[in-house]
Design a protein around this motif. Sequence first.
Motif, PDB file in Angstrom:
ATOM      1  N   VAL A 119      14.024 163.203  27.991  1.00 39.08           N
ATOM      2  CA  VAL A 119      15.018 163.231  29.066  1.00 39.08           C
ATOM      3  C   VAL A 119      16.085 164.283  28.765  1.00 39.08           C
ATOM      4  O   VAL A 119      16.499 165.022  29.662  1.00 39.08           O
ATOM      5  CB  VAL A 119      15.633 161.834  29.292  1.00 39.08           C
ATOM      6  N   GLU A 120      16.529 164.375  27.495  1.00 39.14           N
ATOM      7  CA  GLU A 120      17.498 165.418  27.137  1.00 39.14           C
ATOM      8  C   GLU A 120      16.951 166.808  27.439  1.00 39.14           C
ATOM      9  O   GLU A 120      17.669 167.680  27.918  1.00 39.14           O
ATOM     10  CB  GLU A 120      17.873 165.325  25.647  1.00 39.14           C
ATOM     11  N   GLY A 121      15.667 167.016  27.162  1.00 31.60           N
ATOM     12  CA  GLY A 121      15.048 168.309  27.450  1.00 31.60           C
ATOM     13  C   GLY A 121      15.003 168.608  28.937  1.00 31.60           C
ATOM     14  O   GLY A 121      15.178 169.758  29.362  1.00 31.60           O
ATOM     15  N   ILE A 122      14.793 167.587  29.750  1.00 32.60           N
ATOM     16  CA  ILE A 122      14.725 167.788  31.206  1.00 32.60           C
ATOM     17  C   ILE A 122      16.105 168.061  31.790  1.00 32.60           C
ATOM     18  O   ILE A 122      16.266 168.953  32.628  1.00 32.60           O
ATOM     19  CB  ILE A 122      14.053 166.565  31.880  1.00 32.60           C
ATOM     20  N   VAL A 123      17.126 167.287  31.355  1.00 30.00           N
ATOM     21  CA  VAL A 123      18.470 167.487  31.915  1.00 30.00           C
ATOM     22  C   VAL A 123      19.166 168.689  31.280  1.00 30.00           C
ATOM     23  O   VAL A 123      20.146 169.204  31.829  1.00 30.00           O
ATOM     24  CB  VAL A 123      19.347 166.213  31.798  1.00 30.00           C
TER      25      VAL A 123
ATOM     26  N   THR B 265      24.440 161.277  28.616  1.00 32.17           N
ATOM     27  CA  THR B 265      25.721 160.593  28.807  1.00 32.17           C
ATOM     28  C   THR B 265      25.581 159.172  28.274  1.00 32.17           C
ATOM     29  O   THR B 265      24.472 158.702  27.984  1.00 32.17           O
ATOM     30  CB  THR B 265      26.109 160.543  30.295  1.00 32.17           C
ATOM     31  N   ALA B 266      26.702 158.463  28.152  1.00 29.48           N
ATOM     32  CA  ALA B 266      26.675 157.077  27.678  1.00 29.48           C
ATOM     33  C   ALA B 266      25.806 156.218  28.604  1.00 29.48           C
ATOM     34  O   ALA B 266      25.027 155.379  28.144  1.00 29.48           O
ATOM     35  CB  ALA B 266      28.088 156.520  27.595  1.00 29.48           C
ATOM     36  N   PHE B 267      25.917 156.462  29.921  1.00 27.89           N
ATOM     37  CA  PHE B 267      25.094 155.712  30.876  1.00 27.89           C
ATOM     38  C   PHE B 267      23.609 155.964  30.638  1.00 27.89           C
ATOM     39  O   PHE B 267      22.809 155.034  30.590  1.00 27.89           O
ATOM     40  CB  PHE B 267      25.462 156.094  32.317  1.00 27.89           C
ATOM     41  N   GLU B 268      23.225 157.237  30.505  1.00 28.57           N
ATOM     42  CA  GLU B 268      21.819 157.587  30.310  1.00 28.57           C
ATOM     43  C   GLU B 268      21.285 156.987  29.008  1.00 28.57           C
ATOM     44  O   GLU B 268      20.170 156.472  28.960  1.00 28.57           O
ATOM     45  CB  GLU B 268      21.651 159.107  30.305  1.00 28.57           C
ATOM     46  N   PHE B 269      22.093 157.045  27.958  1.00 31.88           N
ATOM     47  CA  PHE B 269      21.691 156.482  26.669  1.00 31.88           C
ATOM     48  C   PHE B 269      21.440 154.974  26.795  1.00 31.88           C
ATOM     49  O   PHE B 269      20.412 154.470  26.367  1.00 31.88           O
ATOM     50  CB  PHE B 269      22.764 156.766  25.606  1.00 31.88           C
ATOM     51  N   LYS B 270      22.383 154.244  27.425  1.00 32.34           N
ATOM     52  CA  LYS B 270      22.229 152.785  27.603  1.00 32.34           C
ATOM     53  C   LYS B 270      21.019 152.461  28.471  1.00 32.34           C
ATOM     54  O   LYS B 270      20.308 151.498  28.220  1.00 32.34           O
ATOM     55  CB  LYS B 270      23.493 152.194  28.227  1.00 32.34           C
TER      56      LYS B 270
ATOM     57  N   LYS C  23      15.462 184.322  41.571  1.00 29.56           N
ATOM     58  CA  LYS C  23      16.095 183.900  40.325  1.00 29.56           C
ATOM     59  C   LYS C  23      17.155 182.833  40.565  1.00 29.56           C
ATOM     60  O   LYS C  23      17.549 182.115  39.656  1.00 29.56           O
ATOM     61  CB  LYS C  23      16.732 185.101  39.616  1.00 29.56           C
ATOM     62  N   SER C  24      17.650 182.738  41.794  1.00 23.19           N
ATOM     63  CA  SER C  24      18.737 181.806  42.086  1.00 23.19           C
ATOM     64  C   SER C  24      18.261 180.361  42.252  1.00 23.19           C
ATOM     65  O   SER C  24      19.034 179.434  42.086  1.00 23.19           O
ATOM     66  CB  SER C  24      19.484 182.238  43.352  1.00 23.19           C
ATOM     67  N   VAL C  25      16.987 180.146  42.556  1.00 24.39           N
ATOM     68  CA  VAL C  25      16.477 178.797  42.812  1.00 24.39           C
ATOM     69  C   VAL C  25      16.091 178.140  41.493  1.00 24.39           C
ATOM     70  O   VAL C  25      15.326 178.692  40.703  1.00 24.39           O
ATOM     71  CB  VAL C  25      15.259 178.830  43.769  1.00 24.39           C
ATOM     72  N   LYS C  26      16.657 176.942  41.272  1.00 26.51           N
ATOM     73  CA  LYS C  26      16.311 176.192  40.064  1.00 26.51           C
ATOM     74  C   LYS C  26      16.337 174.700  40.359  1.00 26.51           C
ATOM     75  O   LYS C  26      16.947 174.243  41.321  1.00 26.51           O
ATOM     76  CB  LYS C  26      17.216 176.541  38.907  1.00 26.51           C
ATOM     77  N   SER C  27      15.667 173.975  39.513  1.00 29.43           N
ATOM     78  CA  SER C  27      15.586 172.522  39.643  1.00 29.43           C
ATOM     79  C   SER C  27      16.748 171.889  38.877  1.00 29.43           C
ATOM     80  O   SER C  27      16.978 172.217  37.711  1.00 29.43           O
ATOM     81  CB  SER C  27      14.250 172.035  39.084  1.00 29.43           C
ATOM     82  N   VAL C  28      17.486 170.998  39.540  1.00 29.21           N
ATOM     83  CA  VAL C  28      18.634 170.334  38.928  1.00 29.21           C
ATOM     84  C   VAL C  28      18.452 168.828  39.053  1.00 29.21           C
ATOM     85  O   VAL C  28      18.167 168.315  40.141  1.00 29.21           O
ATOM     86  CB  VAL C  28      19.948 170.765  39.630  1.00 29.21           C
ATOM     87  N   VAL C  29      18.605 168.122  37.934  1.00 29.36           N
ATOM     88  CA  VAL C  29      18.505 166.656  37.948  1.00 29.36           C
ATOM     89  C   VAL C  29      19.736 166.120  38.655  1.00 29.36           C
ATOM     90  O   VAL C  29      20.874 166.448  38.310  1.00 29.36           O
ATOM     91  CB  VAL C  29      18.398 166.095  36.510  1.00 29.36           C
ATOM     92  N   ILE C  30      19.479 165.259  39.679  1.00 27.81           N
ATOM     93  CA  ILE C  30      20.595 164.701  40.450  1.00 27.81           C
ATOM     94  C   ILE C  30      20.800 163.214  40.191  1.00 27.81           C
ATOM     95  O   ILE C  30      21.807 162.649  40.585  1.00 27.81           O
ATOM     96  CB  ILE C  30      20.401 164.940  41.957  1.00 27.81           C
ATOM     97  N   GLY C  31      19.826 162.552  39.545  1.00 26.63           N
ATOM     98  CA  GLY C  31      20.000 161.131  39.280  1.00 26.63           C
ATOM     99  C   GLY C  31      18.725 160.453  38.855  1.00 26.63           C
ATOM    100  O   GLY C  31      17.727 161.102  38.517  1.00 26.63           O
ATOM    101  N   TYR C  32      18.776 159.114  38.916  1.00 24.46           N
ATOM    102  CA  TYR C  32      17.676 158.286  38.426  1.00 24.46           C
ATOM    103  C   TYR C  32      17.358 157.175  39.430  1.00 24.46           C
ATOM    104  O   TYR C  32      18.262 156.443  39.852  1.00 24.46           O
ATOM    105  CB  TYR C  32      18.047 157.654  37.080  1.00 24.46           C
ATOM    106  N   ALA C  33      16.097 157.079  39.786  1.00 24.69           N
ATOM    107  CA  ALA C  33      15.627 155.957  40.599  1.00 24.69           C
ATOM    108  C   ALA C  33      15.156 154.899  39.605  1.00 24.69           C
ATOM    109  O   ALA C  33      14.250 155.147  38.805  1.00 24.69           O
ATOM    110  CB  ALA C  33      14.489 156.386  41.511  1.00 24.69           C
TER     111      ALA C  33
ATOM    112  N   ASP D 133      23.529 158.245  40.086  1.00 24.24           N
ATOM    113  CA  ASP D 133      23.696 159.665  39.798  1.00 24.24           C
ATOM    114  C   ASP D 133      23.724 159.841  38.282  1.00 24.24           C
ATOM    115  O   ASP D 133      23.685 158.866  37.528  1.00 24.24           O
ATOM    116  CB  ASP D 133      24.930 160.245  40.498  1.00 24.24           C
ATOM    117  N   THR D 134      23.806 161.066  37.801  1.00 24.65           N
ATOM    118  CA  THR D 134      23.720 161.318  36.359  1.00 24.65           C
ATOM    119  C   THR D 134      24.923 160.778  35.589  1.00 24.65           C
ATOM    120  O   THR D 134      24.856 160.627  34.372  1.00 24.65           O
ATOM    121  CB  THR D 134      23.567 162.823  36.081  1.00 24.65           C
ATOM    122  N   ASP D 135      26.024 160.472  36.290  1.00 26.39           N
ATOM    123  CA  ASP D 135      27.198 159.890  35.634  1.00 26.39           C
ATOM    124  C   ASP D 135      27.126 158.370  35.574  1.00 26.39           C
ATOM    125  O   ASP D 135      28.016 157.734  35.009  1.00 26.39           O
ATOM    126  CB  ASP D 135      28.481 160.301  36.365  1.00 26.39           C
ATOM    127  N   GLY D 136      26.100 157.785  36.197  1.00 28.90           N
ATOM    128  CA  GLY D 136      25.946 156.334  36.171  1.00 28.90           C
ATOM    129  C   GLY D 136      26.537 155.624  37.358  1.00 28.90           C
ATOM    130  O   GLY D 136      26.589 154.393  37.395  1.00 28.90           O
TER     131      GLY D 136
END
Length: 180
Positions: free
Chosen positions: A39-43, A48-53, A83-93, A116-119
């Motif tokens: 997950v760290e490699g993907i994001v 974050t603390a939320f993602e870790f928990k 070059k401007s288009v990239k994939s960004v993680v927006i959250g977790y289902a 969202d990625t902040d929990g």
Amino acid sequence: MSSGFRSEGTVVQQNENTYWFKDDFKGEQIPALHAMDLVEGIVGRKLTAFEFKLLISRPVNGSRNITIVSMLVSDPLEHNYLKSVKSVVIGYAVRHRESSSRYNYGDVIGTDAFYDTDGNLVGEVKVTRKQEPPLETPLLDPIDFVGGALADIVRNGAKALLRGAMAGIEEKLLARRSWP
């Protein structure tokens, strides 16, 4: 510019096991710490603390599916569109289910949620047990009509009714015919 949502992979936690699914239905069992590294490699950053928990905690009696959701976005400062288009993680289902064996029809057995990625919880749906209670046998069970004594009665009654209708039709045809 934004485009559709995409799954970057799914971490499945069931009992004491952790599985990783990417692009297909065949998952591989991995250690929980390896799931955090993936997950760290993907994001592209530390969790974050939320993602870790979310990744370290375990469901007690059931399972949890954590799908990493991304979307394509473009950087407005980049002049080259490709070059401007990239994939960004927006959250977790997150799909959480308890073992339904100890619950009754209509009880809440889990949730489907998006964080969202902040929990921050963006939306959540409670899931209830939909398996219906066992059926009670009625006084006249339809299966009796198919395979029991009632089946013979119904079948013989239909034959008698058909024979009577055919005899009536024959009489009408004979009555219409004139004999010289």
